[in-house]
Design an enzyme around this catalytic site. Structure first.
Site, PDB file in Angstrom:
ATOM      1  N   LEU A  98       0.841  -1.196   0.000  1.00  0.00           N
ATOM      2  CA  LEU A  98       0.000   0.000   0.000  1.00  0.00           C
ATOM      3  C   LEU A  98       0.873   1.242   0.000  1.00  0.00           C
ATOM      4  CD1 LEU A  98      -2.908  -0.862   2.452  1.00  0.00           C
ATOM      5  CD2 LEU A  98      -2.505  -1.586   0.103  1.00  0.00           C
ATOM      6  N   GLY A 143       0.937  -5.270   1.248  1.00  0.00           N
ATOM      7  CA  GLY A 143      -0.064  -5.294   0.183  1.00  0.00           C
ATOM      8  C   GLY A 143       0.435  -5.975  -1.087  1.00  0.00           C
ATOM      9  N   ASN A 167       4.382  -7.527   6.682  1.00  0.00           N
ATOM     10  CA  ASN A 167       5.256  -6.896   7.687  1.00  0.00           C
ATOM     11  C   ASN A 167       4.587  -5.735   8.422  1.00  0.00           C
ATOM     12  OD1 ASN A 167       5.187  -5.328   5.351  1.00  0.00           O
ATOM     13  ND2 ASN A 167       7.170  -4.408   5.754  1.00  0.00           N
ATOM     14  N   GLU A 168       3.259  -5.688   8.406  1.00  0.00           N
ATOM     15  CA  GLU A 168       2.532  -4.533   8.943  1.00  0.00           C
ATOM     16  C   GLU A 168       2.955  -4.151  10.359  1.00  0.00           C
ATOM     17  OE1 GLU A 168       1.326  -6.592   6.813  1.00  0.00           O
ATOM     18  OE2 GLU A 168      -0.049  -5.562   5.467  1.00  0.00           O
TER      19      GLU A 168
HETATM   20  C1  LIG Z   1      -7.036  -1.369  10.519  1.00  0.00           C
HETATM   21  C2  LIG Z   1      -6.057  -1.588   9.428  1.00  0.00           C
HETATM   22  C3  LIG Z   1      -5.075  -0.518   9.351  1.00  0.00           C
HETATM   23  C4  LIG Z   1      -4.067  -0.482   8.518  1.00  0.00           C
HETATM   24  C5  LIG Z   1      -3.759  -1.541   7.581  1.00  0.00           C
HETATM   25  C6  LIG Z   1      -2.696  -1.121   6.600  1.00  0.00           C
HETATM   26  C7  LIG Z   1      -2.143  -2.296   5.881  1.00  0.00           C
HETATM   27  C8  LIG Z   1      -0.899  -1.893   5.189  1.00  0.00           C
HETATM   28  C9  LIG Z   1      -0.394  -2.566   4.204  1.00  0.00           C
HETATM   29  C10 LIG Z   1       0.807  -2.123   3.483  1.00  0.00           C
HETATM   30  O1  LIG Z   1       1.042  -2.571   2.387  1.00  0.00           O
HETATM   31  S1  LIG Z   1       1.815  -0.930   4.192  1.00  0.00           S
HETATM   32  C11 LIG Z   1       3.242  -0.787   3.118  1.00  0.00           C
HETATM   33  C12 LIG Z   1       4.262  -1.785   3.503  1.00  0.00           C
HETATM   34  N1  LIG Z   1       5.419  -1.631   2.635  1.00  0.00           N
HETATM   35  C13 LIG Z   1       6.655  -1.587   3.069  1.00  0.00           C
HETATM   36  O2  LIG Z   1       6.939  -1.691   4.233  1.00  0.00           O
HETATM   37  C14 LIG Z   1       7.720  -1.381   2.022  1.00  0.00           C
HETATM   38  C15 LIG Z   1       8.478  -0.108   2.263  1.00  0.00           C
HETATM   39  N2  LIG Z   1       9.489   0.081   1.227  1.00  0.00           N
HETATM   40  C16 LIG Z   1      10.665  -0.580   1.246  1.00  0.00           C
HETATM   41  O3  LIG Z   1      10.964  -1.393   2.093  1.00  0.00           O
HETATM   42  C17 LIG Z   1      11.618  -0.249   0.142  1.00  0.00           C
HETATM   43  O4  LIG Z   1      11.227   0.974  -0.421  1.00  0.00           O
HETATM   44  C18 LIG Z   1      11.655  -1.322  -0.970  1.00  0.00           C
HETATM   45  C19 LIG Z   1      10.278  -1.664  -1.485  1.00  0.00           C
HETATM   46  C20 LIG Z   1      12.358  -2.588  -0.434  1.00  0.00           C
HETATM   47  C21 LIG Z   1      12.492  -0.758  -2.157  1.00  0.00           C
HETATM   48  O5  LIG Z   1      13.758  -0.344  -1.701  1.00  0.00           O
HETATM   49  P1  LIG Z   1      14.647   0.575  -2.648  1.00  0.00           P
HETATM   50  O6  LIG Z   1      15.920   0.810  -1.907  1.00  0.00           O
HETATM   51  O7  LIG Z   1      14.708   0.012  -3.999  1.00  0.00           O
HETATM   52  O8  LIG Z   1      13.809   1.937  -2.809  1.00  0.00           O
HETATM   53  P2  LIG Z   1      13.608   3.077  -1.715  1.00  0.00           P
HETATM   54  O9  LIG Z   1      13.415   2.519  -0.367  1.00  0.00           O
HETATM   55  O10 LIG Z   1      14.688   4.094  -1.891  1.00  0.00           O
HETATM   56  O11 LIG Z   1      12.207   3.685  -2.183  1.00  0.00           O
HETATM   57  C22 LIG Z   1      12.095   4.501  -3.356  1.00  0.00           C
HETATM   58  C23 LIG Z   1      11.018   5.547  -3.101  1.00  0.00           C
HETATM   59  O12 LIG Z   1       9.786   4.879  -2.925  1.00  0.00           O
HETATM   60  C24 LIG Z   1       9.208   5.271  -1.669  1.00  0.00           C
HETATM   61  N3  LIG Z   1       8.433   4.136  -1.132  1.00  0.00           N
HETATM   62  C25 LIG Z   1       8.874   2.925  -0.845  1.00  0.00           C
HETATM   63  N4  LIG Z   1       7.858   2.151  -0.411  1.00  0.00           N
HETATM   64  C26 LIG Z   1       6.744   2.924  -0.424  1.00  0.00           C
HETATM   65  C27 LIG Z   1       5.377   2.692  -0.089  1.00  0.00           C
HETATM   66  N5  LIG Z   1       4.917   1.513   0.348  1.00  0.00           N
HETATM   67  N6  LIG Z   1       4.528   3.708  -0.219  1.00  0.00           N
HETATM   68  C28 LIG Z   1       4.938   4.917  -0.667  1.00  0.00           C
HETATM   69  N7  LIG Z   1       6.236   5.199  -1.011  1.00  0.00           N
HETATM   70  C29 LIG Z   1       7.113   4.199  -0.892  1.00  0.00           C
HETATM   71  C30 LIG Z   1      10.404   5.613  -0.800  1.00  0.00           C
HETATM   72  O13 LIG Z   1      10.007   6.431   0.268  1.00  0.00           O
HETATM   73  C31 LIG Z   1      11.275   6.310  -1.800  1.00  0.00           C
HETATM   74  O14 LIG Z   1      10.747   7.617  -1.965  1.00  0.00           O
HETATM   75  P3  LIG Z   1      11.717   8.876  -2.152  1.00  0.00           P
HETATM   76  O15 LIG Z   1      12.509   8.583  -3.392  1.00  0.00           O
HETATM   77  O16 LIG Z   1      10.811  10.048  -2.256  1.00  0.00           O
HETATM   78  O17 LIG Z   1      12.595   8.920  -0.924  1.00  0.00           O
END
Ligand SMILES: CC/C=C\CCC/C=C/C(=O)SCCNC(=O)CCNC(=O)[C@H](O)C(C)(C)COP(=O)(O)OP(=O)(O)OC[C@H]1O[C@@H](n2cnc3c(N)ncnc32)[C@H](O)[C@@H]1OP(=O)(O)O
Length: 292
Positions: A98, A143, A167-168
């Protein structure tokens, strides 16, 4: 229903539906291009390949979710397609899950719209009449993992940097019950209990051992393996396979359908808390920091 809502959303966000372009690829196959989702009919008859193309990390933004659902709906309605391979166009990342920015600093109406789009995407994938095979060619947390788990079969690239899991808890979030149900249905209760509480992200060998994926193959064979697996699934007549799939998945999907509005309200209440907003901001900040 989802298609109509999606169209309305795209109109509001200024994306013109008429912009979907069709071109002929080298093998003569028609190739449909949206902004963030590319659909390629493949050499295997009746099979399309959907490539996620929402750089840099294929995060599940509202617009991405809408395009993805519209694509699937179009393929389902086009009787020439019986199966779809889901894969990524972003090197090394299947989907980062997400989009954290959709859940940070916005108002309740936005959270409601976003969460409904997440729900609709899951229902569309989980209950699809098509055979869905995930060709997981990169990391897929939260997600992103949910999308893969909702397919009928998963092929993962053998690269230890590619991690998969829900990993939430590491983000300070509680996994929604339907994410949990999807995982439990795949790897069982005990393994899910540990994986969810600890927010574990598994490398390929462990994901295979747990049954989170069905096959781990060399990186350059992920898509070809997915396509040959598809041939096996398509050998079964659609109507009996679809009825069987529905029988197995209906109760899990119905649980969300029955509680859809309450689930949206629960999401809004949870995500709007100051403490949750703070931890999401810290998590995003940490992602930025790791670059420096
Ligand atoms: C009651 C219920 C309530 C809530 C339920 C919610 C359920 C949630 C579900 C989810 O899916 S939460 C999202 C979980 N995702 C993560 O934890 C992944 C986070 N990202 C990473 O670990 C890394 O970015 C990577 C995917 C491994 C890629 O690494 P890499 O080194 O290649 O890139 P980088 O980290 O530099 O990221 C580039 C750029 O993208 C932005 N980014 C990364 N992930 C997300 C994301 N999920 N959403 C939005 N943006 C994301 C990151 O901040 C970088 O941005 P920047 O260039 O502006 O710094």
């Amino acid at each position: 229903m989802a298609l109509a809502a999606g169209r309305a959303m795209l109109m509001r966000s200024g994306v013109r539906l008429g912009t979907q372009a069709a071109a002929r690829g080298g093998n003569g196959a028609r190739r449909f291009m949206n902004h963030r989702v590319v659909v390629e009919p493949n050499t295997v008859p009746g099979v399309a390949v959907i490539k996620f193309k929402n750089p840099p990390v294929n995060s599940l933004t509202l617009e991405f979710l809408t395009e993805f659902v519209i694509c699937l709906e179009k393929l389902e309605n086009d009787k020439t397609f019986r199966g779809v391979v889901l894969t990524s166009d972003c090197p090394g990342i299947f989907s980062a899950g997400l989009d954290l920015r959709e859940m940070c600093g916005k108002n309740p109406a936005h959270y409601a719209e976003y969460w409904r789009a997440v729900q609709e995407m899951w229902l569309k994938v989980y209950l699809s009449n098509l055979v869905l095979v995930a060709a997981i060619n990169g990391t897929s947390p939260a997600g992103g993992c949910l999308i893969a788990l909702s397919c009928d079969y998963r092929v993962l690239a053998d690269n230890p940097r590619y991690r998969m899991g829900l990993n939430e808890t590491l983000l300070g979030l509680v996994v929604p019950f339907w994410f949990k149900d999807t995982l439990v249905n795949t790897i069982g209760h005990r393994a899910s209990e540990r994986a969810l509480q600890l927010g574990l992200l598994f490398p390929p060998a462990e994901a295979l051992q747990l049954g989170m994926v069905d096959q781990v193959v060399p990186e350059d064979q992920v898509q070809s393996t997915a396509l040959s697996v598809m041939t096996q699934w398509l050998a079964i007549p659609d109507h009996v396979r679809q009825l069987t799939k529905n029988m197995i998945r209906k109760a899990t999907a119905d649980h969300l359908i029955k509680h859809q509005e309450a689930d949206i309200q629960n999401f809004i209440n949870f995500i709007s808390r100051d403490s949750i907003q703070k931890s999401l901001q810290v998590y995003l900040e940490n992602l930025k920091q790791k670059k420096h």
